[in-house]
Design a protein around this motif. Structure first.
Motif, PDB file in Angstrom:
ATOM      1  N   THR A 293     -44.517 -24.839  44.842  1.00 30.17           N
ATOM      2  CA  THR A 293     -43.294 -25.646  44.768  1.00 30.17           C
ATOM      3  C   THR A 293     -42.007 -24.831  44.719  1.00 30.17           C
ATOM      4  O   THR A 293     -41.028 -25.172  45.412  1.00 30.17           O
ATOM      5  N   PRO A 294     -41.923 -23.746  43.937  1.00 30.63           N
ATOM      6  CA  PRO A 294     -40.652 -22.999  43.915  1.00 30.63           C
ATOM      7  C   PRO A 294     -40.226 -22.480  45.287  1.00 30.63           C
ATOM      8  O   PRO A 294     -39.027 -22.329  45.547  1.00 30.63           O
ATOM      9  N   LEU A 295     -41.182 -22.234  46.168  1.00 26.39           N
ATOM     10  CA  LEU A 295     -40.857 -21.718  47.506  1.00 26.39           C
ATOM     11  C   LEU A 295     -40.691 -22.848  48.515  1.00 26.39           C
ATOM     12  O   LEU A 295     -39.936 -22.717  49.472  1.00 26.39           O
ATOM     13  N   ILE A 296     -41.401 -23.945  48.330  1.00 25.82           N
ATOM     14  CA  ILE A 296     -41.326 -25.058  49.275  1.00 25.82           C
ATOM     15  C   ILE A 296     -40.068 -25.880  49.021  1.00 25.82           C
ATOM     16  O   ILE A 296     -39.330 -26.223  49.949  1.00 25.82           O
ATOM     17  N   ALA A 297     -39.840 -26.253  47.769  1.00 27.67           N
ATOM     18  CA  ALA A 297     -38.624 -26.962  47.359  1.00 27.67           C
ATOM     19  C   ALA A 297     -38.330 -28.166  48.251  1.00 27.67           C
ATOM     20  O   ALA A 297     -37.277 -28.269  48.859  1.00 27.67           O
ATOM     21  N   SER A 298     -39.289 -29.099  48.320  1.00 22.76           N
ATOM     22  CA  SER A 298     -39.117 -30.289  49.146  1.00 22.76           C
ATOM     23  C   SER A 298     -39.284 -31.537  48.290  1.00 22.76           C
ATOM     24  O   SER A 298     -40.368 -31.793  47.757  1.00 22.76           O
ATOM     25  N   ALA A 299     -38.220 -32.319  48.181  1.00 23.71           N
ATOM     26  CA  ALA A 299     -38.294 -33.569  47.421  1.00 23.71           C
ATOM     27  C   ALA A 299     -39.260 -34.544  48.078  1.00 23.71           C
ATOM     28  O   ALA A 299     -39.960 -35.307  47.397  1.00 23.71           O
ATOM     29  N   GLN A 300     -39.323 -34.530  49.413  1.00 18.49           N
ATOM     30  CA  GLN A 300     -40.233 -35.426  50.124  1.00 18.49           C
ATOM     31  C   GLN A 300     -41.683 -35.097  49.788  1.00 18.49           C
ATOM     32  O   GLN A 300     -42.496 -35.990  49.501  1.00 18.49           O
ATOM     33  N   ALA A 301     -42.015 -33.805  49.806  1.00 17.47           N
ATOM     34  CA  ALA A 301     -43.381 -33.404  49.464  1.00 17.47           C
ATOM     35  C   ALA A 301     -43.695 -33.725  48.010  1.00 17.47           C
ATOM     36  O   ALA A 301     -44.800 -34.161  47.683  1.00 17.47           O
ATOM     37  N   ASP A 302     -42.721 -33.518  47.120  1.00 16.98           N
ATOM     38  CA  ASP A 302     -42.929 -33.837  45.706  1.00 16.98           C
ATOM     39  C   ASP A 302     -43.291 -35.316  45.545  1.00 16.98           C
ATOM     40  O   ASP A 302     -44.191 -35.668  44.776  1.00 16.98           O
TER      41      ASP A 302
END
Length: 526
Positions: A293-302
């Motif tokens: 998550t820290p590298l992806i940082a995508s609200a959609q994926a979250d």
């Protein structure tokens, strides 16, 4: 006569790599798919309707199926007359680099004179190994599919061509028929992410569900009478050259593929392992997302991963009753210590579990489940999360996975702690179990980066310890669920709970030694 062995000039094969997404749809909705505005707006040309009658061949002992191959002859009826195509294809050749949810097959097509199987074609050097000469004489027709297929080409963008095929028909095998009502989206040109985009557009207009079984697999299941089996999760194929971004995509594809591969088994209800593996797949998906998550940082994926957690919760109660029936009721019933009232208790447990089982099936069949999988797969394959990050995150995503794997493993391992004694309170016990499980998933993600011999001692110590914790947790869950059943004979319940406790106590006595062994085993990542 089912086949011809007369020597003949070998027709030139058309070989292709087929990439398709299959969607089940209710028969009442199938006919209106091609007229949907979302379809007509993307259509390139008019729809084409054909009648397809396909005969599938194999040996009586199903040699081809056992080796992942399907052989068929198809009759295509059209306004210009009938034509016949003999096809050899792999059942599914998807690898870790292929998208979850899509079937990837190698396919060879030959025009032939009629429905008779032409054996001489199979001697072609390119495919001879797929159908060895010593089994060709034993090939016989096994089952037939009869379809009305409507096709048209969709162009969601200038670089993409997708063939939409609406199939309405039946599979005929072993004197029985099974209706087929499905949409196949085959990628002819462009990026695979567009398959999922189109799938989402269709699913928003008409309820659909992703299908993972081919017509050949359905027919063979009808021939054998075997229900869908739980699907194993193959090892991940990460290497030291894999980038962080590629590793994330591979791991999430792997989890989605395991989830979908076990759906048929879970829905059939004959093997409790199918539902369990679907839940495991969702846990792996969430564990991997938390790591990256820290590298992806995508609200959609979250948001989509949160949706997967909500789905997993709906599957949980059914799994609890499955464990109770298979790990408590069944072995106790076969034991000489079974109390006289156990059949009534078993009936009460089955009745109590039927509601959660129906809810689990409803959750899997719900449009929201398909929407979640399609949206997550589309997001994963589109790659905007990879092309749009800031400079520091982009550099980290492009780095080899070896740059972060050891650190992430160390962090997970550190959360376990090194206390010489196990927790004595229930909350501490459960927290440790969950942390061990997260560590095991992380180990599974990255163990392929290290020599197998080096990983084995740690992996074995971890798996043995976690199995003991999980088994103890299952026993506690069964005890709680059975004790909450209304109207059961209290003596029978007490005897059953005592039997659970005796077995649990034996396992608990082994836990300190397993814990000590785990603490003494050095991590393989150094």
């Amino acid at each position: 006569m089912s086949q011809s062995s007369t020597p003949a000039p070998v027709s030139k094969a058309t070989a292709a790599r087929e990439v398709e997404l299959k969607l089940h749809v209710a028969p009442a909705d199938l006919a209106r798919i091609v007229a949907l505005p979302v379809v007509t707006g993307l259509a390139d040309g008019a729809a084409r309707v054909r009648r397809l009658r396909t005969v599938y061949y194999d040996t009586p002992d199903l040699w081809l199926y056992a080796h992942g191959v399907a052989l068929r002859v198809r009759r295509e009826a059209g306004p210009e007359g009938d034509r016949f195509i003999q096809t050899l294809k792999t059942v599914n050749s998807a690898t870790a680099s292929d998208s979850a949810g899509v079937a990837v097959r190698r396919e060879w097509d030959w025009p032939v004179a009629g429905e008779v199987l032409e054996l001489s074609i199979l001697s072609s050097e390119a495919i001879a190994g797929l159908v060895p000469s010593d089994i060709r004489g034993a090939l016989v027709p096994l089952f037939v599919t009869d379809m009305r297929r409507t096709t048209l080409i969709l162009r969601p963008d200038p670089l993409t061509a997708i063939e939409l095929a609406a199939d309405d028909g039946v599979v005929e095998a072993a004197g029985r028929t099974q209706p087929i009502s499905e949409i196949e989206l085959e990628l002819k040109a462009g990026r695979v992410a567009r398959l999922f985009d189109v799938g989402m557009l269709l699913q928003q207009a008409v309820p659909m569900r992703i299908g993972t079984e081919s017509k050949a697999e359905i027919g063979l299941r009808m021939v054998t009478g075997r229900p869908p089996a739980p699907a194993d999760s193959p090892p991940l194929s990460l290497s030291p050259l894999t980038t962080v971004a590629e590793a994330y995509r591979h791991i999430q594809r792997h989890a989605l593929r395991q989830f979908l591969a076990n759906e048929a088994c879970a829905l059939a209800g004959g093997d409790v392992e199918g539902l369990h593996r679907m839940r495991v797949a969702l846990r792996r998906l969430r564990t991997a997302h938390r790591l990256f998550t820290p590298l992806i940082a995508s609200a959609q994926a979250d948001r989509l991963v949160a949706d997967s957690r909500a789905l997993a919760k709906r599957l949980g109660p059914a799994r609890g009753w499955d464990v109770t029936l298979t790990d408590v009721i069944a072995p106790l019933s076969a034991s000489a210590k079974a109390p006289p009232g156990l059949p009534a208790l078993a009936a009460a447990a089955r009745s109590a579990g039927s509601g959660p089982a129906r809810d689990a099936v409803a959750a899997i069949l719900a449009p929201s489940c398909t929407a979640m999988v399609l949206a997550l797969a589309a997001w994963l394959e589109d790659g905007a999360w990879l092309t749009n990050p800031d400079g520091s995150r982009r550099a980290a995503l492009d780095a080899p996975i070896t740059s972060v794997a050891a650190g992430w493993l160390t962090a997970r391992h550190g959360k376990i702690g090194k206390a010489p004694k196990l927790p004595e309170d229930a909350p501490g016990w459960d927290k440790l179990r969950r942390r061990l499980r997260a560590l095991r998933y992380t180990v599974e993600f990255f163990r392929g980066l290290y020599p197998d011999g080096a990983t084995q001692p740690f992996v074995q110590a971890l798996e043995d310890l976690l199995l003991a914790f999980d088994t103890d947790h299952d026993a506690a869950t069964s005890r709680k669920m059975l004790s909450a059943l209304p109207g059961v004979d209290r003596k029978t319940l007490a005897a059953t709970v005592a039997w659970i406790d005796r077995r649990a106590e034996k396992r608990r006595r082994a836990l300190p030694d397993l814990w000590t062994r785990f603490l003494a085993t050095p991590p393989f990542w150094g």
